[in-house]
Design an enzyme around this catalytic site. Structure first.
Site, PDB file in Angstrom:
ATOM      1  N   GLU A 153       0.820  -1.211   0.000  1.00 46.00           N
ATOM      2  CA  GLU A 153       0.000   0.000   0.000  1.00 46.00           C
ATOM      3  C   GLU A 153       0.860   1.270   0.000  1.00 46.00           C
ATOM      4  OE1 GLU A 153      -4.138  -1.559   2.078  1.00 46.00           O
ATOM      5  OE2 GLU A 153      -2.694  -0.494   3.323  1.00 46.00           O
ATOM      6  N   GLU A 305      -6.470  -7.871  -0.711  1.00 46.65           N
ATOM      7  CA  GLU A 305      -6.975  -7.769   0.654  1.00 46.65           C
ATOM      8  C   GLU A 305      -8.463  -7.419   0.641  1.00 46.65           C
ATOM      9  OE1 GLU A 305      -5.011  -5.110   3.314  1.00 46.65           O
ATOM     10  OE2 GLU A 305      -2.994  -5.709   2.692  1.00 46.65           O
TER      11      GLU A 305
END
Length: 664
Positions: A153, A305
């Site tokens: 991320e 995710e």
């Protein structure tokens, strides 16, 4: 160049982030046993393991990871091996404080959380490359390895002196000379002229509104600086294992990275998606991000995710009710995902995310969440051979550009209520509710395969994009364009006349004389074939060939055009100068779609039922609050149940069907 197929090989990957370093090794045996029972094919390992792998500078401890990868391989579970560079160990910040990011006001962002690195720091990059090299050399040929996962991320911003030097180098490459930069930034305004490159800084905290072009370039630079970190690590692992695909996971529909630029450098596009179970439009948020992921990838993508239940970072964190985990996972598959994964496998007992859900919750395998996860694993195993690699057809594109997002939300605009993400969401919702599967596309991309292209609002459009749109409509396409579009060029200069002349010509407008933003809660009434209320924005239009579809019926603009349509070449261009309320926006886009020869994936479905085609399969997904009966002419085999169905499909709340035309 490897791709996702090299990891999936005709199946759907299923798994989660696995953080075994948080647990005694005797727990690992139970983990792999329960993973096998749940149908887990793949786990991501090592995302936040830097301190465990390199507890002191240059001293590496790989024994535990050797044993773990061997154990997973022995149980038939593949590994997506991460470089741990998203969370440097405390010793790096302690010994090298220059690696820590600085905020806009100059304060240090300290270690003690995660992502505490300056992407421009040579010291950080050197240490990140070293740990990546060690991992790649040791595990690049390990039989468990199916994919590399770089960092996690990416999203760090920094305004330090190293960033300033890096920014100046980037600006030299972009603008060439100081004269070029001063022209691009409009530094004649407010006496901002630069006489020396060393005078230029990142847009740090200032007395008043900062230079908009400088802010725009800094957003571009920050995305590029992070991308340099990714490509450097990508190059290291690819050198050791050239046949293994490489990815990183993006945050969902996030402002900080130019996803179009990043996707070009990734073997696999991977996104994290976390809709709110308490949000009635959570499924639409999921669909938007999934459509973006598929469009970035140009095909199948990876759901890296999602939450098995509740997250831990909202003000109120609701778990997913029974069936919702399965429904939203199948939605991702319907919209192109060939991998469905969670954060995380086993719920943490300590740390900042101990209340974030996992496939294996605190209460163990008797928990409903684990049982649903195991059932989902069986569903994906059944679907894999029929769906993996299959395309998702879309005849509609929604244009999206990070440059326009960055430029359009800066201070000093006509209205601070303009929210790029909210506006894109509203237009995508209208198409989603009408069951028009939609790609997202860059405004300069080839649009010829789409019957209809929509622009919610793109304040900034390049010359290339404007010429592309004119060509698209002139050669037979249907364009539906929203307000405040084509106003600025690539450096945030207002176009002559306020809106680019090429776009005005396509739209059949002489001018947009005034932008007329509305206050929060203020509405206008528009009248046409049907009356509808609108909000947020209005414009004073002068037409030049466009027909008026709807007019403002009250307020200062009463009687003036609100919605127009113009025949241009072999195509047509619609313009919405205001934001219709949701039902009216859906009706207008549906009207334009029908005029373009488009029909929903399945017509006449109950409200809340989503229909998506992938390959030869038809996915029906019930997001409504109760059972829904769907009329689907023909005979079908439901791949989830094995039942043969004719004409009518009954879906329970959170129910789904994956239909394949029955053999005669």
């Amino acid at each position: 160049m490897p791709d996702l197929h090299d990891a999936t090989r005709g199946r759907l990957l299923y798994g989660a982030d696995y953080n075994p370093e948080q647990w005694p090794e005797e727990t690992w045996q139970e983990d792999v046993r329960l993973m096998r029972q749940a149908g887990v094919t793949t786990v991501t390992v090592g995302v936040f393991s830097w301190a465990r792998l390199e507890p002191t500078p240059g001293a590496y401890e790989f024994g535990w990871l050797d044993r773990l990868l061997d154990l997973l391989h022995a149980h038939g579970i593949g590994v997506v091996l991460a470089t741990p560079t998203a969370s440097p160990p405390p010793w790096l910040g302690h010994l090298h404080p220059e690696t820590l990011p600085r905020a806009e006001n100059g304060t240090t962002v300290w270690y003690g959380s995660r992502n505490q690195f300056c992407p421009s720091s040579p010291t950080y990059r050197r240490h990140a490359a070293a740990i990546t090299e060690q991992l790649a050399a040791r595990y690049g040929a390990h039989p468990a390895l199916v994919m590399w996962h770089i960092n996690n991320e990416y999203g760090t911003h920094c305004w330090c002196d190293a960033t300033a030097a890096h920014f100046r180098r980037w600006l030299r490459d972009r603008h060439g000379t100081l004269d070029g930069l001063n022209s691009a930034w409009g530094t004649a305004f407010w006496s901002q002229h630069y006489a020396d490159w060393d005078e230029i800084l990142p847009p740090r905290q200032a007395q008043y509104i900062r230079n908009p072009a400088q802010l725009l370039d800094f957003a571009r630079f920050t995305s590029d600086a992070l991308l340099e970190c990714y490509t450097a690590e990508h190059a290291v692992v690819a050198r050791h294992s050239p046949a293994v695909p490489v990815t990183t996971n993006h945050m969902p529909f996030w402002r900080g990275q130019d996803g179009w630029a990043w996707a070009k450098e990734q073997d696999v596009v991977a996104l994290d998606i976390y809709p709110d179970p308490a949000d009635a439009l959570g499924a639409q948020h999921g669909a938007l991000v999934q459509d973006l992921a598929r469009s970035l990838a140009g095909g199948p993508w990876m759901l890296m995710e999602q939450a098995a239940g509740a997250v831990n970072w909202r003000p109120v964190n609701r778990p997913k009710p029974a069936g919702l985990m399965r429904l939203w996972s199948l939605q991702a598959v319907a919209r192109g995902a060939d991998a469905v994964c969670f954060f995380q496998w086993r719920q943490s007992r300590q740390g900042a995310e101990k209340f974030h859900s996992a496939m294996l919750p605190h209460s163990g395998p008797r928990n409903r969440v684990y049982r649903e996860a195991a059932a989902l694993g069986a569903d994906l195993d059944r679907l894999g051979p029929a769906v993996a690699g299959a395309p998702v057809p879309a005849d509609t594109a929604l244009l999206h550009d990070w440059d326009a997002w960055w430029a359009g939300e800066q201070p000093g605009r006509p209205s601070e209520l303009l929210d790029y993400r909210e506006n894109v969401t509203a237009w995508h919702r209208a198409l989603w509710e009408a069951n028009h599967t939609t790609d997202l596309a860059h405004p300069a991309a080839d649009l010829t395969r789409y019957r209809m292209v929509v622009i919610p609002s793109l304040y900034l459009l390049t010359d290339t994009a404007l010429d592309n749109l004119a060509h698209y409509v002139r050669t037979g396409g249907t364009l539906v364009c929203g307000w405040f579009t084509g106003v600025a060029d690539h450096q945030d200069r207002i176009r002559p006349g306020g809106v680019d002349a090429r776009l005005l010509d396509v739209l059949g407008l002489a001018a947009v004389h005034q932008w007329w933003p509305l206050n929060e809660g203020e509405t206008l009434r528009c009248t046409g074939t049907e009356d509808f209320p609108s909000s947020l924005w209005a414009e004073e239009l002068e037409t030049a060939g466009a027909e008026t579809v709807a007019r403002y019926a009250d307020g200062d603009l009463a009687g003036l055009p609100a919605v127009t349509r113009h025949a241009y070449g072999a195509g047509a261009a619609w313009y919405l100068s205001t934001r219709p309320e949701p039902d009216a926006l859906r009706a207008l886009l549906t009207r334009a779609a029908r005029a373009a020869g488009l029909r929903p994936t399945v017509e006449g479905l109950p409200a809340g039922v989503e229909a998506v085609r992938r390959g030869e399969l038809l996915f029906l997904l019930n997001h409504g609050p109760e059972q829904a009966k769907c009329e689907v002419p023909g005979h079908w085999d439901d791949l989830l149940t094995g039942h043969r169905l004719a004409a009518t499909v009954a879906l329970e709340r959170h129910g789904a069907a994956v239909l394949r035309p029955a053999a005669p």
